[in-house]
Design a protein around this motif. Structure first.
Motif, PDB file in Angstrom:
ATOM      1  N   ASP A  96       0.804  -1.226   0.000  1.00  0.00           N
ATOM      2  CA  ASP A  96       0.000   0.000   0.000  1.00  0.00           C
ATOM      3  C   ASP A  96       0.837   1.275   0.000  1.00  0.00           C
ATOM      4  N   GLY A  97       2.133   1.164  -0.262  1.00  0.00           N
ATOM      5  CA  GLY A  97       2.970   2.358  -0.329  1.00  0.00           C
ATOM      6  C   GLY A  97       4.223   2.111  -1.138  1.00  0.00           C
ATOM      7  N   LEU A  98       4.751   3.187  -1.746  1.00  0.00           N
ATOM      8  CA  LEU A  98       5.959   3.107  -2.548  1.00  0.00           C
ATOM      9  C   LEU A  98       6.865   4.275  -2.194  1.00  0.00           C
ATOM     10  N   ALA A  99       8.122   3.966  -1.864  1.00  0.00           N
ATOM     11  CA  ALA A  99       9.115   5.004  -1.580  1.00  0.00           C
ATOM     12  C   ALA A  99       9.847   5.357  -2.868  1.00  0.00           C
ATOM     13  N   VAL A 100       9.997   6.666  -3.112  1.00  0.00           N
ATOM     14  CA  VAL A 100      10.725   7.161  -4.284  1.00  0.00           C
ATOM     15  C   VAL A 100      11.711   8.215  -3.799  1.00  0.00           C
ATOM     16  N   ILE A 115       4.551   7.471  -1.649  1.00  0.00           N
ATOM     17  CA  ILE A 115       3.292   7.497  -2.392  1.00  0.00           C
ATOM     18  C   ILE A 115       2.365   6.437  -1.816  1.00  0.00           C
ATOM     19  N   TRP A 116       1.177   6.858  -1.436  1.00  0.00           N
ATOM     20  CA  TRP A 116       0.189   5.943  -0.857  1.00  0.00           C
ATOM     21  C   TRP A 116      -0.657   5.358  -1.974  1.00  0.00           C
ATOM     22  N   ILE A 117      -0.878   4.054  -1.899  1.00  0.00           N
ATOM     23  CA  ILE A 117      -1.643   3.350  -2.917  1.00  0.00           C
ATOM     24  C   ILE A 117      -2.934   2.847  -2.284  1.00  0.00           C
ATOM     25  N   ASP A 118      -4.047   3.186  -2.892  1.00  0.00           N
ATOM     26  CA  ASP A 118      -5.363   2.718  -2.448  1.00  0.00           C
ATOM     27  C   ASP A 118      -6.034   1.999  -3.607  1.00  0.00           C
ATOM     28  N   THR A 119      -7.071   1.242  -3.286  1.00  0.00           N
ATOM     29  CA  THR A 119      -7.803   0.531  -4.331  1.00  0.00           C
ATOM     30  C   THR A 119      -9.214   1.089  -4.466  1.00  0.00           C
ATOM     31  N   ASP A 120      -9.750   0.943  -5.644  1.00  0.00           N
ATOM     32  CA  ASP A 120     -11.117   1.345  -5.948  1.00  0.00           C
ATOM     33  C   ASP A 120     -11.854   0.098  -6.430  1.00  0.00           C
ATOM     34  N   THR A 121     -12.824  -0.372  -5.622  1.00  0.00           N
ATOM     35  CA  THR A 121     -13.588  -1.578  -5.974  1.00  0.00           C
ATOM     36  C   THR A 121     -15.077  -1.265  -6.095  1.00  0.00           C
ATOM     37  N   ARG A 122     -15.404  -0.022  -6.473  1.00  0.00           N
ATOM     38  CA  ARG A 122     -16.814   0.363  -6.584  1.00  0.00           C
ATOM     39  C   ARG A 122     -17.526  -0.382  -7.706  1.00  0.00           C
TER      40      ARG A 122
END
Length: 197
Positions: free
Chosen positions: A55-59, A70-77
């Protein structure tokens, strides 16, 4: 007898100019190589967990190990479909080249846009978001959505409307109800001769 002019008489001047140009470029290269490594961004990219895996990526996009988390979220609508949900508000990464990277506060959006313009960053984001979707919604198919590259591409997230059941009651009305239940009003005595139906 007039002097013989050949095209080869200009070569020493050309060779001198070429030598000067090469030595200048070589000197500039040496000077830039003398800048310590911690003064250059390493562009290291690696998973950095926020709450769960993927759920996250370091750059590491700045010198001295600074960068973005960078925070990663999902969309399952949509039923049967999982895709990334982007926020251009990335956290500020600290100690990105060290053994204990962490994030705090927000980085400017412009840094996020510069980072996601890089193909290696987008590739890593895709891998992490796909793994997050498989973890959170294993029966859904993954659908890749590119992160926003500029402010014009940011779409405000629609939130569902609140229903009356979701709203809190007025605290004064709740207090009055409690008072009435705990201290019922005295009932009036029955009048003689009144008939009860």
């Amino acid at each position: 007898m007039p002097p013989i002019v050949t095209p080869f008489r200009r070569r020493p001047a050309l060779a001198t100019a070429l030598a000067i140009g090469l030595s200048t470029a070589f000197g500039a290269g040496l000077l830039s190589a003398c800048v310590p490594a911690h003064r250059h961004p390493t562009w290291a990219i690696y998973p950095l967990q926020r709450r769960m895996a993927h759920d996250g990526l370091a750059v590491v996009s700045q010198p001295d190990g600074y960068g973005l988390h960078i925070w990663i979220d999902t969309d399952t609508r949509q039923s049967g479909r999982c895709q990334p949900r982007w926020s251009a508000d990335a956290a500020r990464l600290f100690n990105g080249n060290g053994t204990a990277p962490f994030s705090s506060g927000l980085a400017p959006r412009q840094e996020f846009f510069q980072a996601v313009a890089r193909q290696d960053v987008r590739r890593a984001l895709r891998q992490q978001s796909q793994a997050l979707c498989q973890q959170q919604s294993p029966r859904s198919s993954f659908s890749w959505v590119e992160p926003p590259r500029n402010a014009a591409e940011i779409k405000p997230e629609p939130y569902p409307l609140l229903e009356e059941a979701d709203l809190l009651s007025d605290p004064n009305a709740v207090l009055e109800q409690e008072e009435r239940l705990l201290n019922p009003a005295p009932t009036a005595p029955a009048q003689p001769g009144a008939s009860s139906d």
